[in-house]
Design an enzyme around this catalytic site. Structure first.
Site, PDB file in Angstrom:
ATOM      1  N   GLY A 106     -65.184  34.020  32.312  1.00 13.91           N
ATOM      2  CA  GLY A 106     -64.324  34.702  31.351  1.00 13.91           C
ATOM      3  C   GLY A 106     -64.882  34.541  29.950  1.00 13.91           C
ATOM      4  O   GLY A 106     -64.144  34.403  28.968  1.00 13.91           O
ATOM      5  N   ALA A 107     -66.220  34.566  29.862  1.00 16.19           N
ATOM      6  CA  ALA A 107     -66.922  34.247  28.613  1.00 16.19           C
ATOM      7  C   ALA A 107     -66.668  35.262  27.509  1.00 16.19           C
ATOM      8  O   ALA A 107     -66.905  34.967  26.330  1.00 16.19           O
ATOM      9  CB  ALA A 107     -68.419  34.147  28.880  1.00 16.19           C
ATOM     10  N   GLY A 109     -63.752  36.484  26.702  1.00 11.84           N
ATOM     11  CA  GLY A 109     -62.377  36.384  26.211  1.00 11.84           C
ATOM     12  C   GLY A 109     -62.258  35.597  24.924  1.00 11.84           C
ATOM     13  O   GLY A 109     -63.182  34.900  24.492  1.00 11.84           O
ATOM     14  N   ASP A 110     -61.086  35.677  24.299  1.00 16.43           N
ATOM     15  CA  ASP A 110     -60.839  35.013  23.017  1.00 16.43           C
ATOM     16  C   ASP A 110     -60.916  33.503  23.124  1.00 16.43           C
ATOM     17  O   ASP A 110     -61.450  32.835  22.234  1.00 16.43           O
ATOM     18  CB  ASP A 110     -59.457  35.410  22.468  1.00 16.43           C
ATOM     19  CG  ASP A 110     -59.501  36.750  21.761  1.00 16.43           C
ATOM     20  OD1 ASP A 110     -60.617  37.260  21.526  1.00 16.43           O
ATOM     21  OD2 ASP A 110     -58.429  37.298  21.448  1.00 16.43           O
ATOM     22  N   LYS A 113     -64.520  32.349  23.178  1.00 17.00           N
ATOM     23  CA  LYS A 113     -65.194  32.516  21.884  1.00 17.00           C
ATOM     24  C   LYS A 113     -64.668  31.549  20.829  1.00 17.00           C
ATOM     25  O   LYS A 113     -65.444  30.976  20.067  1.00 17.00           O
ATOM     26  CB  LYS A 113     -65.028  33.965  21.393  1.00 17.00           C
ATOM     27  CG  LYS A 113     -65.827  34.991  22.186  1.00 17.00           C
ATOM     28  CD  LYS A 113     -65.680  36.379  21.599  1.00 17.00           C
ATOM     29  CE  LYS A 113     -64.282  36.928  21.809  1.00 17.00           C
ATOM     30  NZ  LYS A 113     -64.155  38.344  21.377  1.00 17.00           N
ATOM     31  N   LYS A 277     -55.291  15.903  22.228  1.00 16.77           N
ATOM     32  CA  LYS A 277     -55.069  15.716  20.795  1.00 16.77           C
ATOM     33  C   LYS A 277     -55.216  14.230  20.448  1.00 16.77           C
ATOM     34  O   LYS A 277     -54.787  13.353  21.194  1.00 16.77           O
ATOM     35  CB  LYS A 277     -53.667  16.198  20.402  1.00 16.77           C
ATOM     36  CG  LYS A 277     -53.414  17.688  20.622  1.00 16.77           C
ATOM     37  CD  LYS A 277     -54.037  18.529  19.541  1.00 16.77           C
ATOM     38  CE  LYS A 277     -53.630  19.990  19.674  1.00 16.77           C
ATOM     39  NZ  LYS A 277     -54.283  20.837  18.664  1.00 16.77           N
ATOM     40  N   HIS A 335     -46.937  21.385  27.632  1.00 14.05           N
ATOM     41  CA  HIS A 335     -47.334  20.564  26.490  1.00 14.05           C
ATOM     42  C   HIS A 335     -46.326  19.449  26.193  1.00 14.05           C
ATOM     43  O   HIS A 335     -46.658  18.261  26.193  1.00 14.05           O
ATOM     44  CB  HIS A 335     -47.482  21.423  25.229  1.00 14.05           C
ATOM     45  CG  HIS A 335     -48.558  22.458  25.315  1.00 14.05           C
ATOM     46  ND1 HIS A 335     -49.657  22.330  26.139  1.00 14.05           N
ATOM     47  CD2 HIS A 335     -48.716  23.641  24.668  1.00 14.05           C
ATOM     48  CE1 HIS A 335     -50.437  23.386  25.991  1.00 14.05           C
ATOM     49  NE2 HIS A 335     -49.887  24.196  25.110  1.00 14.05           N
ATOM     50  N   TYR A 478     -46.233   7.403  10.700  1.00 18.38           N
ATOM     51  CA  TYR A 478     -45.536   6.669   9.652  1.00 18.38           C
ATOM     52  C   TYR A 478     -44.179   6.179  10.155  1.00 18.38           C
ATOM     53  O   TYR A 478     -43.565   6.762  11.048  1.00 18.38           O
ATOM     54  CB  TYR A 478     -45.386   7.483   8.372  1.00 18.38           C
ATOM     55  CG  TYR A 478     -44.762   8.853   8.496  1.00 18.38           C
ATOM     56  CD1 TYR A 478     -43.401   9.041   8.254  1.00 18.38           C
ATOM     57  CD2 TYR A 478     -45.537   9.972   8.790  1.00 18.38           C
ATOM     58  CE1 TYR A 478     -42.831  10.298   8.323  1.00 18.38           C
ATOM     59  CE2 TYR A 478     -44.985  11.234   8.859  1.00 18.38           C
ATOM     60  CZ  TYR A 478     -43.624  11.390   8.631  1.00 18.38           C
ATOM     61  OH  TYR A 478     -43.058  12.641   8.706  1.00 18.38           O
ATOM     62  N   LYS A 480     -40.425   4.936   8.904  1.00 18.40           N
ATOM     63  CA  LYS A 480     -39.458   4.942   7.814  1.00 18.40           C
ATOM     64  C   LYS A 480     -38.689   3.627   7.816  1.00 18.40           C
ATOM     65  O   LYS A 480     -38.077   3.254   8.824  1.00 18.40           O
ATOM     66  CB  LYS A 480     -38.483   6.113   7.974  1.00 18.40           C
ATOM     67  CG  LYS A 480     -39.138   7.476   7.854  1.00 18.40           C
ATOM     68  CD  LYS A 480     -38.092   8.575   7.941  1.00 18.40           C
ATOM     69  CE  LYS A 480     -38.710   9.945   7.751  1.00 18.40           C
ATOM     70  NZ  LYS A 480     -37.708  11.018   7.801  1.00 18.40           N
TER      71      LYS A 480
END
Length: 589
Positions: A106-107, A109-110, A113, A277, A335, A478, A480
């Site tokens: 699927g090279a 596709g967005d 890329k 992440k 996610h 962080y 609080k």
């Protein structure tokens, strides 16, 4: 050295299987990570040694060794000596040098890329890819090697080291990129691809990675064709599968069955890029390596946990794809739920992939059935602000005019186990909101008998601590805390103990795709989703999705650029909670 020479004459035992030749011993050693090697040595008191250590001589069976120093010496040879050595198979010399062939299916596709090729270049730039590697783009479009290189060259960036001109590096990388046009369901197309790969691989041990950047309805076709016609003959073959993994429990199960007809489970790498992440990776480090947090990680000290995902733009022409899935399938079921499982899991036995994934599955299976009364759905509408007109979701030409697909959802979830009983886990995700971000917010309970409660009045949020893990953008962690304002009076304030990544670390944070592709190359499965994890996730959300569709629940409309539907605030208030991202927070570096 005498110990090493003696050990080199042993037959290696790995997982109870005899490795009957030096070359197979060498190949197993070259494909195992240092961690795996160490574990194998401890478990079986034997190790596989590179063919070079024995000088190509035949390997004889010996008794189990109890000499730990010998084992450590052998491990050092295996993990440190990366030079290619000759081996022998059936009396003929074979190469123990390895190569990796990465095929992006699927090279054109967005995703390929914008994310995959740039991630591969970043890995090359950082010298994380093997010395010998080849990258092939595969798609139905007719294209030459040069056209592919021109297509992707515009997306390659020098973000890793902006001080250095990486034009030369880009040229070297592009020389390793090739293109093959073919049909996804054709074994002949993949057979032709395999022949091209073999030319680049030469006599080396050939490892092959296929990245399926294609719609899910052709996953199985590609898995069948590539498995039958383009699998490696003397190395490993692995397949990265992009989400979505089905639309519900039934379609997901069918997809898994289809893939497993042609691939083993340990060949399938289901990718959820949020697990790559940096701050999600740091989640277990933060909890398990800091005594200040681990004892607090339970219902006794935590009042609620919030998982928040927001985008400040709409579908922007992707409405046709999005309308078939909606925000719950697109963001929450994968996610956010994956991050929740990592956050809430019990301490694993070790950092091995299976131990971590076992604990995640336990969390998912302990979760209470989602009640539709604990869910709010919304859809953004057109809005004019500052003289600028913002479109509604249904203004997207690829979206049906009567669509009730939610672009926003909020939900309250509960984990029925001893650690988290009664603690609300609040999720919300939406498009066209007031800001872009993804974060985890841990709101702690109030201090019993707080001596300073008069200073805060009845504001429970001000009276309690909050830990914020900002996944994106501008990564930060962080805490609080309540603090006395300097002066003669007794005035209290809330301050942040802040780890701001950009201020603390000058190193560029890698893109999630870089981490996950590298893990797939190295055989590290910790951040990829196992089939039973997927089943448990869909078992939680499928009844809710079916009920929403059966009732044809109309989403609450909210203005483009707002904080979302009002119903989400009522849902939080139901559990005496206020969404943490709605309060003003000054930046503290």
């Amino acid at each position: 050295m005498a110990a090493l020479k003696q050990a080199a004459s042993l037959w290696g035992v790995r997982g109870g299987t005899k490795l009957g030749s030096v070359s197979s011993v060498s190949r197993s050693a070259s494909l195992m990570s240092p961690t795996s090697l160490s574990a194998t040595a401890r478990s079986y008191r034997m190790v596989a040694v590179r063919a070079a250590v024995s000088g190509g001589k035949s390997v004889k069976l010996a008794q189990e060794s109890s000499n730990d120093e010998t084992i450590k010496s052998i491990e050092r040879v295996i993990t440190q000596d990366e030079s290619p050595k000759p081996g022998f198979l059936n009396g003929s010399a074979v190469s123990t040098e390895t190569t990796v062939s990465i095929t992006v299916v699927g090279a054109s596709g967005d995703l390929a890329k914008k994310k995959i090729f740039p991630a591969l270049f970043a890995l090359y730039y950082e010298n994380c890819l093997p010395k010998h590697f080849t990258i092939y783009g595969f798609a139905r479009s007719k294209m030459t090697d040069e056209q592919l290189r021109e297509l992707i060259s515009g997306t390659l960036t020098c973000r890793i080291d902006r001080r250095e001109n990486c034009g030369d590096k880009q040229e070297e990388f592009l020389k390793r990129c090739f293109y093959h046009s073919g049909q996804y369901s054709s074994e002949d197309s993949f057979s032709d691809l395999s022949k091209k790969l073999q030319k680049e691989e030469g006599e080396r041990v050939a490892n092959r990675l296929f990245y399926l950047s294609i719609p899910p309805d052709i996953f199985v076709d590609v898995a069948r064709s590539s498995s039958c016609a383009a699998s490696s003959k003397n190395g490993w073959t692995r397949v990265i599968v992009e989400k979505p993994f089905g639309r519900d429990a039934e379609s997901s199960s069918e997809l898994t069955k289809g893939l497993k007809k042609h691939l083993k489970e340990d060949q399938i790498y289901r990718i959820d890029h949020y697990l790559g992440k940096e701050l999600v990776e740091n989640l277990s480090v933060l909890r398990f390596s800091n005594l200040v947090f681990e004892p607090l990680w339970s219902r006794q000290y935590i009042r609620n946990v919030q998982f928040i995902f927001s985008e400040d733009f709409g579908t922007e022409g992707r409405g046709g794809y999005f309308d078939n899935y909606g925000i719950i399938r697109d963001i929450m079921q994968n996610h956010l739920l994956q991050i929740l499982a990592l956050f809430a899991m019990e301490p694993p036995v070790s950092l091995d992939a299976e131990d971590i994934r076992n604990e995640k599955v336990k969390v998912l299976r302990s979760m209470r059935k989602l009640d539709i009364d604990n869910v709010v759905v919304g859809q953004y509408k057109g809005h004019t602000r500052g003289g600028v007109k913002y479109p509604a979701y249904i203004d997207d030409k690829t979206v049906p005019n009567n669509s009730i697909t939610p672009t926003f959802a909020a939900a309250a979830l509960f984990i029925d186990n001893a650690r988290w009983d009664g603690v609300p886990f609040l999720m919300k995700a939406g498009k066209a909101l007031h800001k872009r971000g993804a974060e985890i917010r841990v709101q702690f309970r109030h201090v019993p008998g707080n001596l300073y409660k008069r200073s805060f009045g009845t504001d429970l949020d001000k009276a309690t601590n909050e830990l914020v893990i900002r996944v994106q953008p501008d990564e930060a962690i962080y805490l609080k805390i309540n603090n006395k304002v300097p002066g003669l009076g007794m005035r209290l304030d809330r301050s942040n103990l802040n780890l701001h990544y950009a201020a603390r670390y000058n190193k560029e944070i890698p893109d999630a795709y870089e981490r996950l592709i590298l893990d797939a190359v190295e055989g590290e499965r910790r951040l990829f989703i196992r089939s039973d994890e997927l089943d448990a996730a869909w078992a939680l959300f499928t009844p809710l999705l079916k009920e929403l569709e059966k009732r044809k629940v109309a989403p609450e409309l909210y203005p483009y650029g707002s904080r979302g539907p009002v119903g989400a605030h009522y849902l939080a208030a139901k559990y005496n909670v206020r969404w943490g991202d709605n309060s003003y927070e000054p930046t503290e570096n």
